[in-house]
Design a protein around this motif. Structure first.
Motif, PDB file in Angstrom:
ATOM      1  N   ASP A 126       0.803  -1.219   0.000  1.00 52.68           N
ATOM      2  CA  ASP A 126       0.000   0.000   0.000  1.00 52.68           C
ATOM      3  C   ASP A 126       0.838   1.272   0.000  1.00 52.68           C
ATOM      4  O   ASP A 126       0.434   2.295  -0.565  1.00 52.68           O
ATOM      5  CB  ASP A 126      -0.930   0.002   1.218  1.00 52.68           C
ATOM      6  CG  ASP A 126      -2.059  -1.017   1.082  1.00 52.68           C
ATOM      7  OD1 ASP A 126      -2.158  -1.652   0.013  1.00 52.68           O
ATOM      8  OD2 ASP A 126      -2.829  -1.177   2.046  1.00 52.68           O
ATOM      9  N   GLU A 127       2.001   1.244   0.639  1.00 49.99           N
ATOM     10  CA  GLU A 127       2.853   2.433   0.638  1.00 49.99           C
ATOM     11  C   GLU A 127       3.296   2.770  -0.785  1.00 49.99           C
ATOM     12  O   GLU A 127       3.388   3.953  -1.151  1.00 49.99           O
ATOM     13  CB  GLU A 127       4.058   2.222   1.543  1.00 49.99           C
ATOM     14  CG  GLU A 127       3.717   2.147   3.030  1.00 49.99           C
ATOM     15  CD  GLU A 127       4.954   2.003   3.896  1.00 49.99           C
ATOM     16  OE1 GLU A 127       6.073   2.245   3.381  1.00 49.99           O
ATOM     17  OE2 GLU A 127       4.803   1.650   5.065  1.00 49.99           O
ATOM     18  N   ASN A 130       0.545   4.603  -2.668  1.00 50.18           N
ATOM     19  CA  ASN A 130       0.489   6.038  -2.360  1.00 50.18           C
ATOM     20  C   ASN A 130       1.450   6.824  -3.243  1.00 50.18           C
ATOM     21  O   ASN A 130       1.131   7.935  -3.687  1.00 50.18           O
ATOM     22  CB  ASN A 130       0.822   6.270  -0.888  1.00 50.18           C
ATOM     23  CG  ASN A 130      -0.233   5.702   0.045  1.00 50.18           C
ATOM     24  OD1 ASN A 130      -1.381   5.520  -0.344  1.00 50.18           O
ATOM     25  ND2 ASN A 130       0.155   5.424   1.281  1.00 50.18           N
ATOM     26  N   THR A 157      -3.404  -4.187  -0.521  1.00 53.09           N
ATOM     27  CA  THR A 157      -4.678  -4.514   0.112  1.00 53.09           C
ATOM     28  C   THR A 157      -5.827  -3.774  -0.579  1.00 53.09           C
ATOM     29  O   THR A 157      -5.593  -2.857  -1.382  1.00 53.09           O
ATOM     30  CB  THR A 157      -4.651  -4.127   1.594  1.00 53.09           C
ATOM     31  OG1 THR A 157      -4.665  -2.686   1.699  1.00 53.09           O
ATOM     32  CG2 THR A 157      -3.404  -4.680   2.291  1.00 53.09           C
ATOM     33  N   PRO A 158      -7.070  -4.128  -0.256  1.00 58.44           N
ATOM     34  CA  PRO A 158      -8.205  -3.378  -0.811  1.00 58.44           C
ATOM     35  C   PRO A 158      -8.121  -1.880  -0.541  1.00 58.44           C
ATOM     36  O   PRO A 158      -8.557  -1.075  -1.364  1.00 58.44           O
ATOM     37  CB  PRO A 158      -9.406  -4.006  -0.104  1.00 58.44           C
ATOM     38  CG  PRO A 158      -8.989  -5.430   0.133  1.00 58.44           C
ATOM     39  CD  PRO A 158      -7.529  -5.340   0.471  1.00 58.44           C
ATOM     40  N   LYS A 159      -7.545  -1.491   0.590  1.00 56.45           N
ATOM     41  CA  LYS A 159      -7.376  -0.065   0.878  1.00 56.45           C
ATOM     42  C   LYS A 159      -6.476   0.590  -0.168  1.00 56.45           C
ATOM     43  O   LYS A 159      -6.754   1.698  -0.648  1.00 56.45           O
ATOM     44  CB  LYS A 159      -6.785   0.112   2.271  1.00 56.45           C
ATOM     45  CG  LYS A 159      -6.581   1.568   2.673  1.00 56.45           C
ATOM     46  CD  LYS A 159      -5.995   1.672   4.070  1.00 56.45           C
ATOM     47  CE  LYS A 159      -5.754   3.135   4.462  1.00 56.45           C
ATOM     48  NZ  LYS A 159      -5.167   3.231   5.827  1.00 56.45           N
ATOM     49  N   GLY A 160      -5.388  -0.094  -0.527  1.00 60.63           N
ATOM     50  CA  GLY A 160      -4.497   0.444  -1.551  1.00 60.63           C
ATOM     51  C   GLY A 160      -5.170   0.524  -2.901  1.00 60.63           C
ATOM     52  O   GLY A 160      -5.042   1.526  -3.625  1.00 60.63           O
ATOM     53  N   TRP A 161      -5.907  -0.527  -3.272  1.00 56.16           N
ATOM     54  CA  TRP A 161      -6.584  -0.532  -4.566  1.00 56.16           C
ATOM     55  C   TRP A 161      -7.652   0.555  -4.633  1.00 56.16           C
ATOM     56  O   TRP A 161      -7.871   1.157  -5.699  1.00 56.16           O
ATOM     57  CB  TRP A 161      -7.202  -1.893  -4.851  1.00 56.16           C
ATOM     58  CG  TRP A 161      -6.203  -2.985  -5.070  1.00 56.16           C
ATOM     59  CD1 TRP A 161      -6.107  -4.167  -4.382  1.00 56.16           C
ATOM     60  CD2 TRP A 161      -5.151  -3.018  -6.049  1.00 56.16           C
ATOM     61  NE1 TRP A 161      -5.058  -4.914  -4.853  1.00 56.16           N
ATOM     62  CE2 TRP A 161      -4.459  -4.244  -5.879  1.00 56.16           C
ATOM     63  CE3 TRP A 161      -4.718  -2.136  -7.036  1.00 56.16           C
ATOM     64  CZ2 TRP A 161      -3.365  -4.608  -6.677  1.00 56.16           C
ATOM     65  CZ3 TRP A 161      -3.633  -2.495  -7.822  1.00 56.16           C
ATOM     66  CH2 TRP A 161      -2.974  -3.714  -7.638  1.00 56.16           C
ATOM     67  N   SER A 162      -8.324   0.817  -3.510  1.00 58.30           N
ATOM     68  CA  SER A 162      -9.341   1.872  -3.515  1.00 58.30           C
ATOM     69  C   SER A 162      -8.703   3.232  -3.762  1.00 58.30           C
ATOM     70  O   SER A 162      -9.265   4.087  -4.467  1.00 58.30           O
ATOM     71  CB  SER A 162     -10.108   1.873  -2.195  1.00 58.30           C
ATOM     72  OG  SER A 162      -9.268   2.227  -1.107  1.00 58.30           O
ATOM     73  N   ARG A 163      -7.518   3.439  -3.192  1.00 50.22           N
ATOM     74  CA  ARG A 163      -6.813   4.703  -3.426  1.00 50.22           C
ATOM     75  C   ARG A 163      -6.417   4.838  -4.903  1.00 50.22           C
ATOM     76  O   ARG A 163      -6.534   5.909  -5.502  1.00 50.22           O
ATOM     77  CB  ARG A 163      -5.575   4.783  -2.536  1.00 50.22           C
ATOM     78  CG  ARG A 163      -4.828   6.098  -2.641  1.00 50.22           C
ATOM     79  CD  ARG A 163      -3.707   6.176  -1.620  1.00 50.22           C
ATOM     80  NE  ARG A 163      -2.925   7.396  -1.775  1.00 50.22           N
ATOM     81  CZ  ARG A 163      -3.261   8.577  -1.277  1.00 50.22           C
ATOM     82  NH1 ARG A 163      -4.385   8.692  -0.586  1.00 50.22           N
ATOM     83  NH2 ARG A 163      -2.493   9.633  -1.467  1.00 50.22           N
ATOM     84  N   HIS A 187     -15.273  -6.873  -4.488  1.00 50.35           N
ATOM     85  CA  HIS A 187     -15.377  -5.548  -3.867  1.00 50.35           C
ATOM     86  C   HIS A 187     -14.489  -4.531  -4.579  1.00 50.35           C
ATOM     87  O   HIS A 187     -14.930  -3.428  -4.927  1.00 50.35           O
ATOM     88  CB  HIS A 187     -14.999  -5.636  -2.386  1.00 50.35           C
ATOM     89  CG  HIS A 187     -15.037  -4.323  -1.674  1.00 50.35           C
ATOM     90  ND1 HIS A 187     -16.199  -3.590  -1.507  1.00 50.35           N
ATOM     91  CD2 HIS A 187     -14.042  -3.580  -1.093  1.00 50.35           C
ATOM     92  CE1 HIS A 187     -15.940  -2.474  -0.847  1.00 50.35           C
ATOM     93  NE2 HIS A 187     -14.629  -2.437  -0.598  1.00 50.35           N
ATOM     94  N   VAL A 188     -13.237  -4.906  -4.820  1.00 52.01           N
ATOM     95  CA  VAL A 188     -12.324  -4.000  -5.513  1.00 52.01           C
ATOM     96  C   VAL A 188     -12.779  -3.779  -6.953  1.00 52.01           C
ATOM     97  O   VAL A 188     -12.693  -2.661  -7.482  1.00 52.01           O
ATOM     98  CB  VAL A 188     -10.887  -4.549  -5.481  1.00 52.01           C
ATOM     99  CG1 VAL A 188      -9.961  -3.708  -6.353  1.00 52.01           C
ATOM    100  CG2 VAL A 188     -10.363  -4.578  -4.048  1.00 52.01           C
TER     101      VAL A 188
END
Length: 315
Positions: A126-127, A130, A157-163, A187-188
């Motif tokens: 995820d970093e 960004n 992660t899904p958080k990274g893909w959402s960004r 979801h992604v």
């Protein structure tokens, strides 16, 4: 002399390294591919110093582990800070990790010509996402990437893909996005559908082998059917999606493309010599040299002429 293409696989000899450096310094190389090459740190540094000042080099392929350590990442970053000509950079299969991309990112962000970047299978998380989002500036900002490959980076992660989906939705540049062989799930995929519907430029989206089901396919079908987008190609192979749904999506995309051609004619699109993995295994190009044994093989060809300037092959 017109700029040439150099494509090598296997171990590099000292003579080959000297030839590469000479060609770069003489601005006689347009494409340099060292895919999977084995060379010492000293020779890697020599090549980086030569490509720093090269003004004809448009595509650099260092796929499959060539950039294998933090010191090499730093050397490449230093070269990219000086170079002004590279438009496509392929680092697929390099163990960059988030820390390595952090070293490389400032040079990528400031490069004036870079439009295509392959970071597939680079052990990113995820970093790294960004940082990558900074290479996809929003509408009205500076120019950014037109083609991005992030295949096979399961640490995101899904958080990274959402960004990333948000960045793609607001990017005024990105046309090709390859996310194949990541565990995205439905979801992604739903977030990506929203990004595609919002984007005015995205033409190709590769979601092969990303754990999608008919739920994702139905969402994507609704998006293609009800919202005008620039999308022309959506790859859904190797997912748990029915052939019928895949065909419906394909048919709708084909219809949209035909309508565009009738309305305004097909626009000119620049064809790049592909460096992306695993597409690089397609060896129909006359300038491709496939290794049949561990010894090095080198091809140097004049762009557009097809006349061989140098062909050293140990079969």
């Amino acid at each position: 002399m017109l700029p040439s293409s150099i494509q090598i696989s296997g171990p590099l000899s000292g003579a080959e390294v000297r030839d590469i450096c000479r060609g770069l310094r003489d601005n006689a190389v347009r494409l340099l591919s060292l895919r999977g090459c084995r060379l010492c740190d000293r020779d890697f540094g020599r090549i980086c110093r030569a490509l720093a000042g090269a003004t004809s080099l448009a595509q650099l392929n260092l796929n499959l582990g060539v950039v294998s350590s933090p010191s090499r990442i730093k050397q490449l970053a230093e070269a990219l800070r000086t170079n002004r000509s590279i438009q496509s950079l392929f680092l697929h299969g390099s163990p960059l990790t988030d820390a390595g991309l952090a070293l490389l990112n400032p040079a990528l962000a400031l490069h004036p010509a870079l439009v295509a970047l392959d970071l597939g299978d680079c052990m990113l998380g995820d970093e790294a996402i960004n940082l990558i989002c900074g290479l996809l500036p929003p509408d009205g900002a500076k120019s950014g990437l037109k083609e991005l490959t992030l295949s096979a980076n399961p640490g995101i992660t899904p958080k990274g893909w959402s960004r990333l989906a948000i960045a793609v939705a607001h990017s005024s540049q990105v046309r090709v996005l390859n996310l194949d062989y990541n565990p995205l799930g439905d979801h992604v995929a739903g977030m990506l559908a929203v990004a595609v519907a919002s984007s005015r430029t995205l033409e190709v989206l590769d979601l092969e082998g990303t754990g999608l089901t008919n739920q994702s396919a139905q969402t994507l079908l609704d998006m293609v059917e009800n919202y005008p987008t620039a999308l022309r190609s959506l790859v859904l192979a190797e997912n748990s999606i029915s052939p019928e749904l895949q065909q419906q999506i394909c048919d709708l995309l084909s219809e949209g493309e035909e309508e565009e051609e009738v309305a305004g004619g097909a626009g000119d699109t620049q064809e790049w010599e592909r460096g992306r993995e695993p597409a690089a295994h397609q060896r129909g190009s006359s300038s491709w040299m496939c290794p049949s044994d561990p010894s090095s093989q080198m091809v140097l060809m004049t762009s557009g002429l097809g006349d061989s300037l140098l062909a050293e092959t140990e079969m």
